[in-house]
Design a protein around this motif. Structure first.
Motif, PDB file in Angstrom:
ATOM      1  N   TYR A  13       0.663  -1.147  -0.008  1.00  0.00           N
ATOM      2  CA  TYR A  13       0.015   0.255  -0.021  1.00  0.00           C
ATOM      3  C   TYR A  13       0.817   1.236  -0.062  1.00  0.00           C
ATOM      4  O   TYR A  13       2.112   1.149   0.231  1.00  0.00           O
ATOM      5  N   LEU A  14       0.289   2.488  -0.422  1.00  0.00           N
ATOM      6  CA  LEU A  14       1.007   3.613  -0.509  1.00  0.00           C
ATOM      7  C   LEU A  14       1.380   4.020   0.960  1.00  0.00           C
ATOM      8  O   LEU A  14       0.233   4.375   1.499  1.00  0.00           O
ATOM      9  N   GLY A  15       2.709   4.086   1.259  1.00  0.00           N
ATOM     10  CA  GLY A  15       2.751   4.686   2.801  1.00  0.00           C
ATOM     11  C   GLY A  15       3.121   5.755   2.640  1.00  0.00           C
ATOM     12  O   GLY A  15       3.144   6.694   1.833  1.00  0.00           O
ATOM     13  N   GLY A  18      -0.505   5.865   8.099  1.00  0.00           N
ATOM     14  CA  GLY A  18      -1.430   6.832   8.267  1.00  0.00           C
ATOM     15  C   GLY A  18      -2.086   7.323   6.694  1.00  0.00           C
ATOM     16  O   GLY A  18      -2.774   8.446   7.145  1.00  0.00           O
ATOM     17  N   THR A  19      -1.732   7.047   5.691  1.00  0.00           N
ATOM     18  CA  THR A  19      -2.272   7.460   4.387  1.00  0.00           C
ATOM     19  C   THR A  19      -3.551   6.874   4.550  1.00  0.00           C
ATOM     20  O   THR A  19      -4.290   5.952   5.106  1.00  0.00           O
ATOM     21  N   PHE A  20      -4.281   7.566   3.411  1.00  0.00           N
ATOM     22  CA  PHE A  20      -5.701   7.179   3.174  1.00  0.00           C
ATOM     23  C   PHE A  20      -5.892   5.492   2.769  1.00  0.00           C
ATOM     24  O   PHE A  20      -6.770   4.789   3.030  1.00  0.00           O
ATOM     25  N   THR A  21      -4.550   5.361   1.881  1.00  0.00           N
ATOM     26  CA  THR A  21      -4.561   4.096   1.281  1.00  0.00           C
ATOM     27  C   THR A  21      -4.485   2.992   2.443  1.00  0.00           C
ATOM     28  O   THR A  21      -5.148   1.844   2.345  1.00  0.00           O
ATOM     29  N   GLU A  22      -3.833   3.378   3.572  1.00  0.00           N
ATOM     30  CA  GLU A  22      -3.828   2.539   4.757  1.00  0.00           C
ATOM     31  C   GLU A  22      -5.053   2.567   4.974  1.00  0.00           C
ATOM     32  O   GLU A  22      -5.462   1.153   5.966  1.00  0.00           O
ATOM     33  N   GLU A  62     -10.241   6.048  -7.992  1.00  0.00           N
ATOM     34  CA  GLU A  62     -11.209   7.216  -8.443  1.00  0.00           C
ATOM     35  C   GLU A  62     -11.311   8.205  -7.338  1.00  0.00           C
ATOM     36  O   GLU A  62     -11.577   7.448  -6.252  1.00  0.00           O
ATOM     37  N   ASN A  63     -11.610   9.483  -7.495  1.00  0.00           N
ATOM     38  CA  ASN A  63     -11.613  10.420  -6.657  1.00  0.00           C
ATOM     39  C   ASN A  63     -13.296  11.190  -6.936  1.00  0.00           C
ATOM     40  O   ASN A  63     -13.532  11.404  -8.149  1.00  0.00           O
ATOM     41  N   SER A  64     -14.066  11.360  -5.791  1.00  0.00           N
ATOM     42  CA  SER A  64     -15.482  11.810  -6.174  1.00  0.00           C
ATOM     43  C   SER A  64     -15.300  13.296  -7.001  1.00  0.00           C
ATOM     44  O   SER A  64     -16.235  13.953  -7.275  1.00  0.00           O
ATOM     45  N   GLY A 112       2.696  18.443  -0.964  1.00  0.00           N
ATOM     46  CA  GLY A 112       1.420  17.878  -1.124  1.00  0.00           C
ATOM     47  C   GLY A 112       1.477  16.635  -2.271  1.00  0.00           C
ATOM     48  O   GLY A 112       1.913  16.860  -3.199  1.00  0.00           O
ATOM     49  N   HIS A 113       0.737  15.522  -1.835  1.00  0.00           N
ATOM     50  CA  HIS A 113       0.364  14.665  -3.091  1.00  0.00           C
ATOM     51  C   HIS A 113      -0.456  15.351  -4.188  1.00  0.00           C
ATOM     52  O   HIS A 113      -1.270  16.468  -3.715  1.00  0.00           O
ATOM     53  N   PRO A 114      -0.078  15.100  -5.376  1.00  0.00           N
ATOM     54  CA  PRO A 114      -0.779  15.809  -6.425  1.00  0.00           C
ATOM     55  C   PRO A 114      -2.397  15.911  -6.396  1.00  0.00           C
ATOM     56  O   PRO A 114      -2.822  17.098  -6.697  1.00  0.00           O
ATOM     57  N   VAL A 115      -2.940  14.735  -6.058  1.00  0.00           N
ATOM     58  CA  VAL A 115      -4.425  14.516  -5.980  1.00  0.00           C
ATOM     59  C   VAL A 115      -4.631  15.678  -4.847  1.00  0.00           C
ATOM     60  O   VAL A 115      -5.776  16.270  -5.234  1.00  0.00           O
ATOM     61  N   ALA A 116      -4.239  15.601  -3.669  1.00  0.00           N
ATOM     62  CA  ALA A 116      -4.650  16.379  -2.569  1.00  0.00           C
ATOM     63  C   ALA A 116      -4.210  17.627  -2.863  1.00  0.00           C
ATOM     64  O   ALA A 116      -5.208  18.786  -2.607  1.00  0.00           O
ATOM     65  N   VAL A 182     -14.677  11.596  -1.428  1.00  0.00           N
ATOM     66  CA  VAL A 182     -14.485  10.242  -1.001  1.00  0.00           C
ATOM     67  C   VAL A 182     -13.470   9.831  -2.104  1.00  0.00           C
ATOM     68  O   VAL A 182     -13.626  10.151  -3.275  1.00  0.00           O
ATOM     69  N   THR A 183     -12.539   8.969  -1.714  1.00  0.00           N
ATOM     70  CA  THR A 183     -11.645   8.306  -2.740  1.00  0.00           C
ATOM     71  C   THR A 183     -12.212   6.799  -2.877  1.00  0.00           C
ATOM     72  O   THR A 183     -12.392   6.280  -1.751  1.00  0.00           O
ATOM     73  N   ARG A 184     -12.221   6.397  -3.773  1.00  0.00           N
ATOM     74  CA  ARG A 184     -12.399   5.002  -4.157  1.00  0.00           C
ATOM     75  C   ARG A 184     -11.102   4.086  -4.295  1.00  0.00           C
ATOM     76  O   ARG A 184     -10.389   4.615  -5.141  1.00  0.00           O
TER      77      ARG A 184
END
Ligand SMILES: O=C(O)C(=O)Cc1ccccc1
Length: 319
Positions: A13-15, A18-22, A62-64, A112-116, A182-184
């Motif tokens: 998983y993307l570490g 503490g990430t959303f991926t976790e 996917e991101n809402s 920041g992460h680009p999506v964030a 929300v992120t899928r």
């Protein structure tokens, strides 16, 4: 699945932690007590699965707010032998953090992460108009970058609760444009036989269209429409070999073992030069598909039995 006596399963998983991926991985009951492998990017996570270094990888798909995570869609389209086995939703919120003692007016470089960053940019443009964005590999790594003197980072976009992991102060909360984002995420393994339908499933596909055929996209959509299969995602991505060629990223409601979905897939396969089946898996929101009588499994089976009967001479033309 029981792995009590087998080797522990490994999940990439993307570490770092503490990430959303976790947070998405924490929603997987089978992953509890197994080995969790934090990695720096999507390529590494999927490569772990391909090589067998991990059994599965959790990835954002996917991101809402922004729509598809295109790098993830493209990776799933081009790396053979992968299957989506689960879907998870994580609400995403962001805070701006800095080393203790930093004031907002001191902030010029924001990690920041680009999506964030995309989701927080409007707020940052207002609060720190002269700031510069430095790309971080994840939302938690952005906070870790504050403590890497070679990076020159003043503030970081991070998930709420980041103070538990790093010695940071929160400068502002709720900095994303949409508080309900929300992120899928999807859990990806090597190809495995598909599981059983749950009644609330999704099927993911990548489909190429025949070239120079007017109405090919309509033909594609018709395969689903005629069988009463609802689509929850339809996106196009460049195939990348030359200008103007696209593949379609499709999520359909239902499971490949549902008659109407199987029939739609056969229809797609008959005219598409390339169909990649990415998996049928329980959908995160557990919302069952609405199926009209015309499209339920029994209706498809009855029709097939009737046809067989007609061919065998045991039934005549009655419906
Ligand atoms: O998992 C994370 O925390 C990430 O850094 C990826 C990400 C980025 C933006 C929204 C959701 C997930």
């Amino acid at each position: 699945m029981s792995h009590a006596s087998a080797a522990p399963r490994r999940y990439s998983y993307l570490g770092p932690a503490g990430t959303f991926t976790e947070a998405a991985l924490r929603q997987v009951p089978e992953a509890e007590g197994q080995v969790w492998n934090p990695v720096d990017n999507l390529g590494e996570a999927l490569n772990d699965v391909v090589t067998g270094a991990s059994d599965a990888a959790m990835i954002a798909i996917e991101n809402s707010i922004d729509g598809g995570v295109t790098v993830a869609q493209d990776a799933l389209a081009t790396i053979p032998g992968l299957r989506i086995i689960g879907e998870y939703l994580v609400p995403v919120r962001f805070v701006l953090v800095a080393r203790p003692g930093t004031a907002l007016s001191d902030v010029s470089v924001v990690a920041g992460h680009p999506v964030a960053y995309g989701q927080c940019r409007a707020w940052l443009d207002g609060a720190a108009p002269t700031h510069r964005h430095l790309v971080a590999t994840s939302n938690v790594q952005a906070a870790a970058d504050l403590f890497d003197p070679t990076k020159g980072v003043d503030a970081a976009i991070a998930p709420p609760g980041i103070e538990a992991h790093y010695d940071v102060e929160v400068l502002a909360e709720g900095i994303a444009e949409n508080p309900d984002a929300v992120t899928r995420f999807v859990l990806v393994s090597r190809s495995v036989p598909v599981g059983e339908p749950t009644g609330a499933d999704k099927t993911s596909l990548m489909v190429e269209l025949p070239e120079d055929r007017p109405g090919a996209l309509l033909d594609l959509l018709e395969q689903f429409a005629a069988r009463g299969v609802n689509l929850t995602l339809l996106a196009s991505r460049p195939i990348g070999d030359r200008m103007g060629r696209y593949r379609f990223v499709i999520d359909a409601e239902g499971h490949v073992k549902d008659e109407r979905v199987a029939d739609a897939l056969l229809g797609v396969k008959r005219f598409s030069p390339k169909v990649s089946f990415l998996g049928s898996y329980p959908r995160a929101d557990r919302v069952a598909a609405t199926i009209r009588d015309l499209h339920d499994d029994d209706t498809f089976r009855d029709a097939r039995d009737w046809l067989r009967g007609v061919i065998e001479g045991t039934r005549d033309g009655e419906a």
